[in-house]
Design an enzyme around this catalytic site. Structure first.
Site, mmCIF file in Angstrom:
data_model
loop_
_atom_site.group_PDB
_atom_site.id
_atom_site.type_symbol
_atom_site.label_atom_id
_atom_site.label_comp_id
_atom_site.label_asym_id
_atom_site.label_seq_id
_atom_site.Cartn_x
_atom_site.Cartn_y
_atom_site.Cartn_z
ATOM 1 N N HIS A 34 0.830 -1.205 0.000
ATOM 2 C CA HIS A 34 0.000 0.000 0.000
ATOM 3 C C HIS A 34 0.860 1.249 0.000
ATOM 4 C CE1 HIS A 34 1.212 -0.667 4.125
ATOM 5 N NE2 HIS A 34 1.016 0.635 4.327
ATOM 6 N N HIS A 115 5.458 6.183 -1.451
ATOM 7 C CA HIS A 115 6.219 4.959 -1.676
ATOM 8 C C HIS A 115 5.392 3.741 -1.270
ATOM 9 C CE1 HIS A 115 6.808 5.459 2.651
ATOM 10 N NE2 HIS A 115 7.093 4.158 2.695
#
Length: 173
Positions: A34, A115
């Site tokens: 995620h 990220h």
């Protein structure tokens, strides 16, 4: 209860990330790959309903966007986290800012770097070995993101979706 807000990439990208996470990320079994938009924060179940309502309205101001990745990077020397770098763009930054402003920036410790974690809590030697191998291959990927998720943490440490929100004024669940 602990809550957070994240977006999940496609199964294709999750499968690629998980091929490394299962070896290099002790949180592999706790949450799918995620991108964290709002760090973990504490709230009651009653507060969660209000938070969900606020998020439902807030995401209407953000249209779906393209998530692009192109390389592997690291947060070393701050910590030994290896991640798939998400190309910075205004749509992600604005969504992150608005959601954190709405929730009064819970849990913010570091500057926002979009990220997807590939490995963490590695020894220095392991970090450099894995980082070097992954950096050589890189990954070019692009996909549309049209929803975000309010997550909550179960007693066993796993994260699960509390509610999903579609981005954009026209979005309906």
């Amino acid at each position: 209860m602990r809550f957070g807000v994240a977006l999940f990439p496609s199964k294709q990208l999750q499968d690629w990330v998980n091929s490394y996470r299962k070896r290099y990320d002790p949180h592999y079994s706790l949450i799918a790959p995620h991108l964290t938009l709002v760090n973990a924060f504490e709230a009651t179940e009653e507060e969660a309903e209000t938070i969900a309502s606020q998020l439902r309205e807030a995401v209407k101001n953000h249209e779906p966007f393209m998530l692009k990745t192109s390389k592997i990077s690291s947060f070393h020397p701050v910590n030994n986290v290896i991640y798939l770098k998400v190309d910075p763009q205004e749509a992600i930054t604005a969504l992150h800012k608005d959601l954190n402003d709405l929730l009064e920036s819970p849990g913010m410790q570091y500057k926002f770097v979009p990220h997807i974690t590939v490995g963490q809590k590695l020894s220095d030697d392991e970090h450099w070995d894995v980082y070097g191998a992954l950096k050589m291959q890189g990954i070019d990927h692009e996909e549309e993101i049209d929803r975000v998720h309010l997550l909550y943490q179960l007693e066993n440490g796993q994260w699960t979706v509390y509610e999903t929100f579609r981005l954009g004024k026209e979005a309906e669940l």
